[in-house]
Structures are given as C-alpha cells and as structure tokens.
Write an enzyme that holds these catalytic residues in place. Structure first.
Site, PDB file in Angstrom:
ATOM      1  N   SER A 187      -3.403  -9.445   2.993  1.00  0.00           N
ATOM      2  CA  SER A 187      -4.630  -9.040   3.681  1.00  0.00           C
ATOM      3  C   SER A 187      -5.929  -9.654   3.187  1.00  0.00           C
ATOM      4  O   SER A 187      -6.961  -9.482   3.821  1.00  0.00           O
ATOM      5  CB  SER A 187      -4.778  -7.523   3.629  1.00  0.00           C
ATOM      6  OG  SER A 187      -4.067  -6.975   4.690  1.00  0.00           O
ATOM      7  N   LYS A 231     -15.235  -3.930   1.740  1.00  0.00           N
ATOM      8  CA  LYS A 231     -14.230  -3.451   2.707  1.00  0.00           C
ATOM      9  C   LYS A 231     -14.254  -1.929   2.745  1.00  0.00           C
ATOM     10  O   LYS A 231     -14.349  -1.288   1.692  1.00  0.00           O
ATOM     11  CB  LYS A 231     -12.843  -3.968   2.274  1.00  0.00           C
ATOM     12  CG  LYS A 231     -11.713  -3.639   3.234  1.00  0.00           C
ATOM     13  CD  LYS A 231     -10.400  -4.273   2.774  1.00  0.00           C
ATOM     14  CE  LYS A 231      -9.281  -4.013   3.770  1.00  0.00           C
ATOM     15  NZ  LYS A 231      -8.007  -4.667   3.372  1.00  0.00           N
ATOM     16  N   SER A 236      -5.616  -7.523   6.802  1.00  0.00           N
ATOM     17  CA  SER A 236      -6.445  -6.422   7.241  1.00  0.00           C
ATOM     18  C   SER A 236      -7.907  -6.557   6.826  1.00  0.00           C
ATOM     19  O   SER A 236      -8.753  -5.874   7.396  1.00  0.00           O
ATOM     20  CB  SER A 236      -5.902  -5.102   6.680  1.00  0.00           C
ATOM     21  OG  SER A 236      -5.978  -5.100   5.262  1.00  0.00           O
TER      22      SER A 236
HETATM   23  N1  GLN Z   1      -0.309  -7.538   7.329  1.00  0.00           N
HETATM   24  C1  GLN Z   1       0.422  -6.832   6.324  1.00  0.00           C
HETATM   25  C2  GLN Z   1       0.716  -5.439   6.802  1.00  0.00           C
HETATM   26  O1  GLN Z   1       0.388  -5.140   7.873  1.00  0.00           O
HETATM   27  C3  GLN Z   1      -0.319  -6.834   5.038  1.00  0.00           C
HETATM   28  C4  GLN Z   1      -1.462  -5.918   5.044  1.00  0.00           C
HETATM   29  C5  GLN Z   1      -2.177  -5.898   3.743  1.00  0.00           C
HETATM   30  O2  GLN Z   1      -2.028  -6.802   2.920  1.00  0.00           O
HETATM   31  N2  GLN Z   1      -2.938  -4.834   3.537  1.00  0.00           N
HETATM   32  O3  GLN Z   1       1.246  -4.636   6.111  1.00  0.00           O
END
Ligand code: GLN
Length: 492
Positions: free
Chosen positions: A183, A80, A159
């Site tokens: 995410s 990532k 994400s």
């Molecule tokens: N979707 C969640 C957010 O937007 C979690 C994102 C994540 O786990 N990095 O904060």
C-alpha cells in the site's frame, strides 16, 4: 513563488528554510492553497489548516530564536487517515469510524511532529487500508493527478492513494503511508513518487488503525530517495507501546546515499517474470538492471520458487488478522452506532452499515479461514507458506545484497476498472506482497513512463534492517532514471 514552493521536497524545503529563503508559514500556506485549488481530486478527508499554520508559526519562531527541534522542522506533510491524530478526526476512510476523534497521537505522526513537521491534513485511503486503487473509501475514490489525453480519471493506487497523490500533485513535501501488502509501494509507482516500506518492526504501529498486525508497517512517501531517508530517520525507533517494535538503533539513513554500487550483488528473481506482463514492464526491469550494473553492481539470476504462493497466502493471513482486529468496531466503543432492537441487533446493524463491501468480504473470509473446520486447511497452511517464503528470501540473501523487480504488473488503470472481480484487484500486489510476508524492507522508485505516459516504478527488496543498502541502490536507480516528469496540471 508559491507554485515553486509547492514543488519542494523535504531536502529542498529544509535548505530553503535554513537559508531564510522563505518561512515555514509561507511554505505551508502555499501547500494549503494547492490543496484547496485541487479539491476535485478528493485527496484529503480532513484538511487541518489551523493546525498547520499554528505549527508553521511555532517552527518559524524556533528558527528565529536560533533553534530547530529536528530534521523535519517546518516541513509540511500529509498524514494518511489511518494514523490517530490527537483531537483530529481519524476515519481510516470507514463509515464505522464516523466522528472518531482520538485523544492521542500515533507514535509515527507524533515522532514526525516532534521532529518539527507541520501536518496539513489527513489523506484519503482505501477503507481500513484494504484495496489497491483507493476506490473502497467511504469518502469516494481519489483521482490520480496523472491524466492522459483520453481524459479518463485513473486510480492513484492504494491503499495510501491519497498520500501518494498529495505528493505527486505538489500538495505536500512528503506524506506518511502504511503498507500491509504493497500500500505504499504500489501507489508510489502509480503516481510517480518514491514509496518505502521499512523492515517490519522498524516503525511503531501504536496509534495506527490496525488492519493485519503481523504485516502493517508505516513508511515514507516522498519526492526523492534522499527525502525518504530523512523522513524514515524521524519516524523510526523503538516504542514501548508496541511490543512488535524492534529495539534496534536507528542508523543515519542519509549517510548511505551518494555512493556507487561497487561489489553490490543484485538478485533478479526469475519468478517475477509473470505471464501476460506488459512488455514495457519487462523492458523497464531490464533497464533498471543495466542502471545498477553501470554503477558497479553485479546482477545475479536468483530463483524464488514460492513467489506464486505469496498472494494466495497473503489473502488468507491478512483477512484472518483483519477479522480479528475489526471485531472491536461494535457500535459501543468507536464512531458509528446504528440502533437495533437488542444488543445483537445493534451490533449487526452497526457493522452491516458501517463497513463497506470490501471490508465485509475480508471479515467473512477471515472468520471462515479461522473457523474450527478450516483453520488447519487454510490459516495454518498459509502460515507454513509464509515461513517457506521467508526461508527462500533468506537463502537468496546469502548470495545477493538486494533484489530488483518491477513494482506493479501494469501502470495506473481507469477508475472503475478491475472492480467486477476482486481477484483482478488483488493481482496488483503480486510483486509487493512477498516482501511484506517476509517483513523485509522494500522501496519503489519511479523508473520512467509507460508508452501511454503513465509512471512506472522499480522495486528493490533488501535484507531485514538493511535499509541503508536499499536507499543506496534506490538512489542510483533514481539518478539513472532521471525521472522529473510531473503530472499535467500539478500545482507547481
Ligand atoms: N492491496 C492490498 C490489500 O488490499 C494491500 C493493502 C495494504 O498494503 N494495506 O490488502
């Protein structure tokens, strides 16, 4: 041959390499070709073929000399773009990190490298890991390799959408993701792969671009539970460079696999039965409960009354920490600089143009809830809610060993949906955020396909530091579900 190679997960790749069925260079080249063939999915921000070939050759040379350096030797992985990689562009999918090429390697990608893994490239993601659909990336949306007859492109989740899609589309044996509120687990569910968030502190955060430091955790994204166990073993461990990394021994996670669940108590939290949740999600959840029961586990109804406050608390704590972490992007130290008339003007222009809309929203929410007048009303209250949620999990774990819930309230949606109202987007994480707030290990395992034919995940949560039980139960679900569907058009 090469399409067979790209479908291999970590365990199969290791076995084939050890048996001399193929070399790491052959395996790596097959993956690089798959990445190239499907660039249209927009899964990678940076491809690193030269590095990959070089590391694959080094691995082959080691093996030829009778020596391997670790459990990932010769296995191609995707990283990532949140993890700093030495001399390789690291953007966190933000314009503000344009041209940022760290002179150092994150502990997690470094640990995997030291275990012999071969980096194929850096995957696309939501900007600064803020999002649930991989649509906030400066580099554009990632397309989920899963498609339906309607021809609409679906989101891969976020994400870590690029990492999930890379594994699902057979471009890498496995991938590194990060999970702040879901995410890793939510995109794993949307793409039909395994995604695991370890206990907070199990993996070092050093060299990982920070979003919300009290929540961020790196974790494995893979084709199987066994692969996630191998990968986590290579990633985890104490790191002096991260004061929140725990000084705990790293158990042999793979040893937990291949067992039944006799005597295991599985909590089914009533509050995860949300209004308006699709029938097929509820059905899958019941099916999952039955699968665990068939393996000898005992399902127990539990109550986690504060669950409904987890999402609002998360969307105060996470932006608060993000606003503080992102203060460092000032046009001086990293990446982009937009010149202005004076210093303040330069800061404003750089941050205004460098951050995308979602990141700006979070910075504004974060600074608001931390401001003198609202600190007690919002931030302190959210922290109190967080403590209550943790306490409630602790109480539940007096009685049960793991909890079973769905991973997401619905399958992958079309790119462009849920964009008008941020709260609709935030609801993606309703089942994953509570474990994040409590720092607990959790995993998403593919459970089946929706009526329309899109993957759906089942979600297990375990006690802190009890990843073994998590893997043990997850593997039972995996075996029972027998999920072997691949997205139409995946290479391999
Ligand atoms: N979707 C969640 C957010 O937007 C979690 C994102 C994540 O786990 N990095 O904060």
């Amino acid at each position: 041959m090469s399409s067979e190679l790209t479908s291999l997960g970590v365990s199969e790749a290791r076995a084939g390499l050890a048996a001399g069925d193929f070399t790491s260079e052959e395996l790596t080249r097959a993956n690089l070709a798959a990445i190239e063939a499907r660039r249209g999915l927009n899964i990678f921000i940076t491809e690193t073929p030269e590095i990959a070939i070089e590391r694959a050759r080094q691995s082959d040379a080691r093996r030829a000399g009778g020596e391997t350096i670790g459990p990932m030797d010769g296995v191609p992985i995707a990283v990532k773009d949140l993890f700093c990689t030495e001399d390789v562009l690291t953007t966190a999918a933000s314009h503000i990190l344009d041209g940022f090429t760290p002179p150092y390697e994150s502990t997690i990608s470094g640990n995997l490298r030291a275990a012999g893994a071969v980096m194929l490239g850096k995957t696309n993601m939501d900007e600064f890991a803020m999002g649930s659909a991989n649509v906030t990336s400066h580099y554009g949306a990632v397309k989920n390799p899963w498609k339906l007859a309607d021809g609409k492109d679906r989101v891969p989740g976020g994400s870590s959408g690029g990492s999930a899609a890379a594994v699902a589309a057979n471009m890498a044996s496995c991938a590194i993701g990060s999970d702040t509120g879901g995410s890793i687990r939510q995109p794993a569910s949307f793409c039909g792969i395994v995604g695991m968030k370890p206990t907070y502190g199990r993996c070092s955060r050093w060299g990982m671009v920070a979003f919300a430091s009290s929540l961020d955790q790196a974790g494995p994204m893979s084709k199987s539970v066994a692969d996630a166990a191998i990968m986590l073993g290579a990633m985890a461990g104490h790191d002096d460079k991260d004061s929140t990394s725990a000084d705990k021994p790293v158990p042999d996670f793979s040893a937990a696999l291949g067992q039944d669940l006799k005597g295991l108590r599985v909590g089914i939290p009533a509050e995860y039965r949300m209004d308006g949740m699709a029938r097929e999600i509820e059905d899958l959840w019941q099916q999952g409960t039955q699968w665990l029961k068939d393996a000898g586990a005992e399902p127990v109804e539990v109550s986690l009354k504060h669950t409904k406050y987890a999402l609002p608390a998360y969307y105060i704590v996470a932006p608060a920490e993000a606003s503080s972490n992102l203060a460092r992007y000032d046009g001086v130290r990293y990446g982009l600089r937009v010149e202005g008339e004076d210093l303040t003007d330069m800061y404003e222009a750089t941050r205004g143009q460098g951050f995308g809309a979602e990141v700006r929203r979070r910075v504004m929410i974060g600074t608001y809830v931390l401001s003198a007048g609202y600190y007690d009303a919002y931030y302190v209250k959210a922290q109190k809610v967080r403590t209550l949620i943790l306490g409630e999990f602790q109480d539940a774990f007096e009685d049960v060993d793991v909890l079973l819930t769905p991973t997401t309230p619905y399958p992958a949606f079309a790119i462009g949906e849920k964009m008008d109202d941020p709260v609709q987007m935030y609801l993606n994480d309703v089942f994953t955020v509570p474990a994040s707030l409590a720092g607990l290990p959790a995993i998403s395992v593919p459970g089946g396909l929706s009526a329309e034919g899109l993957p759906l995940g089942l979600h297990l949560i375990a006690k802190p530091w009890d990843e073994q039980t998590l893997f043990r139960a997850a593997e039972v679900l995996e075996r029972a579900a027998g999920f072997d569907a691949t997205p139409p058009g995946a290479v391999g």
